[in-house]
Enzyme design. Structure first.
Site, PDB file in Angstrom:
ATOM      1  N   GLU A  26       1.792  -2.219  -1.358  1.00 31.36           N
ATOM      2  CA  GLU A  26       1.921  -1.952   0.072  1.00 31.36           C
ATOM      3  C   GLU A  26       3.345  -1.594   0.458  1.00 31.36           C
ATOM      4  OE1 GLU A  26       1.118  -4.216   4.337  1.00 31.36           O
ATOM      5  OE2 GLU A  26      -0.255  -4.507   2.659  1.00 31.36           O
ATOM      6  N   LYS A  27       4.307  -2.189  -0.241  1.00 28.97           N
ATOM      7  CA  LYS A  27       5.703  -1.930   0.089  1.00 28.97           C
ATOM      8  C   LYS A  27       6.543  -2.006  -1.175  1.00 28.97           C
ATOM      9  CE  LYS A  27       5.618  -5.325   3.111  1.00 28.97           C
ATOM     10  NZ  LYS A  27       4.373  -6.080   2.903  1.00 28.97           N
ATOM     11  N   ASP A  53      -1.260  -5.841   0.459  1.00 32.46           N
ATOM     12  CA  ASP A  53      -1.167  -7.262   0.795  1.00 32.46           C
ATOM     13  C   ASP A  53      -2.568  -7.865   0.899  1.00 32.46           C
ATOM     14  OD1 ASP A  53       1.558  -7.283   0.795  1.00 32.46           O
ATOM     15  OD2 ASP A  53       1.798  -7.229   2.968  1.00 32.46           O
ATOM     16  N   ASP A  79      -4.782  -9.049   2.788  1.00 35.85           N
ATOM     17  CA  ASP A  79      -5.420  -9.234   4.082  1.00 35.85           C
ATOM     18  C   ASP A  79      -6.145  -7.952   4.482  1.00 35.85           C
ATOM     19  OD1 ASP A  79      -3.411  -7.489   4.835  1.00 35.85           O
ATOM     20  OD2 ASP A  79      -2.267  -8.978   5.967  1.00 35.85           O
ATOM     21  N   TYR A 122       2.675 -15.595   0.343  1.00 36.33           N
ATOM     22  CA  TYR A 122       2.409 -14.584   1.365  1.00 36.33           C
ATOM     23  C   TYR A 122       2.275 -15.217   2.752  1.00 36.33           C
ATOM     24  CZ  TYR A 122      -0.024 -10.797   3.793  1.00 36.33           C
ATOM     25  OH  TYR A 122      -0.397  -9.831   4.690  1.00 36.33           O
ATOM     26  N   ARG A 139       1.569 -13.871   5.983  1.00 33.95           N
ATOM     27  CA  ARG A 139       0.681 -13.424   7.064  1.00 33.95           C
ATOM     28  C   ARG A 139      -0.742 -13.933   6.830  1.00 33.95           C
ATOM     29  NH1 ARG A 139       2.878  -8.584   9.849  1.00 33.95           N
ATOM     30  NH2 ARG A 139       4.974  -8.216   9.038  1.00 33.95           N
TER      31      ARG A 139
END
Length: 669
Positions: free
Chosen positions: A7-8, A103, A105, A328, A330
């Site tokens: 994701e990043k 991520d 989610d 993580y 979030r």
């Protein structure tokens, strides 16, 4: 070649670090010695197309064009990250195996899936995409995750849920914002009136609270205390409990509002015999609080340290990505899978190394204890926020990072301590036919609470004002209530049927108090327990288990967005609505300003992720609802906005622009 799409960049580097060495770094990707490759998105590389991408006529904002509902949805590359999308396009073509490493989610799933779809991956290559779930960026955790790859097809419902959320937000926000901005201009308001399915109900909560406070009229109410003694002159007091016969003299909250009635009780009980007619003593056990989800952590950190929601999220991201000290952040879960029990010895060892003060002078954590936080059925894509196995000198961290790490670590430690045990005694005394009660609490074993005593302020540790009664709080799932710490109240030795003497009665005159303005902590609490603010009884019942305004990942941003748009302001710790914010809420239909609709949206989105509801069954009713909302907006003018200026035209906003903030007219949640 296997291609991991993170994701990043920080997650991409963490994956590459455990692949075969040597690594070859290039612009936008890293290649391992075995030929496998890691690349990344930079957040969302794609975004929903603007209305004029569907039809040039939508460049002009006109009521007659609303609602805008795309027949075929379009995603457009974000200009700032177009080069990274080009890198991925080339790598995806070369790869024979793709791994979604977004991520863990809903948004992380869609973010990578939409890139894979945009780049035209089809057939067997699409069917064979794998899913990598990483919640800890330390090498040992990443290696474990690489050994537990799953089929990306298992997560199609999760991605569908995120897609439905994204498109529904676009439909609702874009159309409602255009409609009310157009109507606002007709009464002289020149700014964009942003309306969103989460931000607007949240603003509505605050506006209604402010109005309740402004319109509140304090009223007196009365209580009576009986001052009692035993035959050995041991004294205590008890409070009068009005009978049903007193109902005509009480308000809807059960408070006595007739002074004459209360004064009559005072007179009647003075110098009269009394009898203990109820005596119950129970030994109670309170389990340790659950581990932290992001919202629970944000609420506690606001109370404990005065951090706002965005501060907590930013600090957590730093602890996760930069320092790799927590998992993580979030996350909406407060539980851990049972297989993580095997990591407990090394995590506890790391905590002790990083902050020995947490357990200094206290019992040692007991690894044989298994709290209710270990629960596989409560864990899906991600688990609670907990410390990792990494050791680090906390003095090298910024102070806020060190503070929050220790706070998270303490919550994890609590899972390895026995329950907090106390005796609770409830006493009923009858005097001249009236019932008076008191309650006492005596600690027997601190258990996990010993971890929380050392970081309380001296104010928290003060002795209670009375020694006869304590307000017992129900156990919380987050930080323990400070007012309930170190209570050691003692009643005299009492027995059922025992005779006492009421020396005198005491009249207490009090005033009803207005509700308090929202703070960061209470606003987040409201967002996570939104059913309390829902008026419809059926919806309220439905939402008790699945409520929530916004998500863990979005709540902080939504609150900040309302400040940036000039709808909210701070007065000390209080969060209040601005005149523009109040006028906007009072101009909108009630359905747009209450949490009922958006809370039900979240319930439906969760149902989609669980395969219990279809995408179409969620989107079709929304499109019909939009028609009615636009017609309603067209039929009335927001006259409350007359004479008000947009935030973009105020001196305060001009100062913000000079310091780097940018007004976003683009619709968000």
């Amino acid at each position: 070649m296997k291609l991991y799409i993170a994701e990043k960049p920080s997650l991409g580097r963490a994956i590459a670090d455990v692949l075969p060495k040597p690594l070859k770094k290039a612009e936008g990707f890293i290649t391992a010695a075995n030929g496998d490759c890691v690349s990344w998105c930079i957040g969302h590389l794609l975004e929903q197309a603007e209305p004029d991408s569907y039809d040039a006529k939508y460049k002009s904002w006109r009521l007659e064009d609303l609602p805008i509902v795309p027949e075929k949805w379009q995603l457009k590359p974000k200009p700032k990250t177009r080069s990274q999308l080009t890198v991925l396009r080339k790598l995806v073509k070369q790869a024979n195996q793709l791994v979604n490493a977004g991520d863990p989610d809903r948004e992380g799933q869609l973010l990578v899936d939409e890139v894979i779809a945009h780049l035209g991956v089809k057939g067997q290559k699409l069917q064979s995409v794998e899913r990598l779930l990483i919640s800890d960026l330390n090498a040992s955790a990443v290696k474990r995750a690489l050994g537990q790859l799953r089929s990306n097809r298992d997560f199609v419902p999760l991605a569908t849920s995120a897609l439905a959320r994204s498109r529904a937000d676009w439909l609702y926000g874009m159309n409602m914002t255009r409609a009310y901005t157009i109507q606002g201009k007709k009464v002289g308001y020149q700014g964009v009136l942003s309306v969103g399915r989460v931000q607007t109900p949240l603003l509505g909560l605050i506006v209604r609270r402010d109005e309740q406070i402004a319109n509140f009229v304090p009223k007196p109410f009365y209580q009576v205390l009986a001052h009692l003694t035993t035959n050995t002159n041991e004294a205590f007091t008890a409070k009068w409990q009005p009978s049903e016969a007193c109902q005509p003299y009480m308000d809807e909250e059960g408070c006595v509002i007739a002074k004459g009635l209360a004064q009559n009780v005072v007179t009647r009980i003075e110098d009269k015999p009394a009898t203990i007619t109820g005596l119950e003593k129970k030994t109670k056990r309170q389990s340790p609080p659950l581990l932290y989800s992001l919202s629970a952590l944000q609420i506690d950190a606001a109370k404990r340290f005065g951090f706002n929601a965005k501060q907590v999220l930013d600090i957590c991201q730093s602890l996760y990505e930069k320092y790799k000290l927590i998992t993580y952040p979030r996350s909406d879960s407060r539980y851990l899978p049972k297989d993580q029990q095997a990591l407990a010895p090394s995590v506890l060892n790391a905590i002790n190394s990083n902050d020995a003060s947490l357990t200094s002078g206290k019992d040692s954590p007991d690894l044989s204890i298994r709290s209710k936080a270990w629960n596989d059925s409560k864990v899906d894509a991600h688990h609670a926020i907990v410390p990792t196995e990494k050791k680090m000198d906390l003095t090298k961290l910024p102070s806020n990072e060190a503070k929050l790490y220790s706070h998270i670590a303490r919550q994890y430690l609590a899972q390895f301590y026995p329950p907090y045990v106390y005796d609770e005694t409830q006493v009923s005394v009858t005097v001249e036919g009236g019932v008076f009660t008191t309650k006492a609490k005596v600690e027997k074993s601190l258990g996990w609470k010993q971890l929380f005593n050392s970081h309380k302020s001296s104010q928290d540790k003060r002795k209670p004002e009375s020694t006869h009664q304590s307000q017992l709080q129900s156990p919380t799932q987050g930080q323990p209530n400070d007012d309930d710490e170190n209570i050691s109240h003692h009643l005299p030795q009492l027995s059922l049927g025992q005779s006492l003497h009421c020396v005198k009665g005491e009249l207490l005159e009090k005033m009803t108090q207005a509700p308090k303005h929202f703070t960061d902590a209470s606003l987040l609490t409201a967002m996570t327990g939104i059913s309390r603010f829902v008026s419809d009884p059926k919806i309220k019942q439905t939402l008790k288990e699945t409520d929530g305004l916004g998500t863990e990942a979005t709540r902080a941003g939504i609150i900040e967005l309302l400040f940036k748009r000039g709808y909210l302001q701070r007065q000390g710790k209080s969060i209040i609505a601005t005149p523009v914010g109040m006028a906007l809420i009072n101009s909108l239909p009630e359905s747009a300003t209450t949490p009922d609709m958006t809370a039900l949206w979240e319930q439906s989105l969760d149902a989609i992720s669980q395969k219990a509801q279809s995408y179409k069954s969620f989107m079709t009713p929304l499109e019909h609802q939009l028609d009615a909302l636009i017609k309603q907006a067209s039929a009335q003018l927001p006259t409350g906005l007359q004479g008000l200026k947009s935030i973009a035209t105020t001196k305060k906003w001009s100062k913000r622009r000079r310091t780097g903030s940018k007004y976003k007219s683009k619709t968000q949640k």
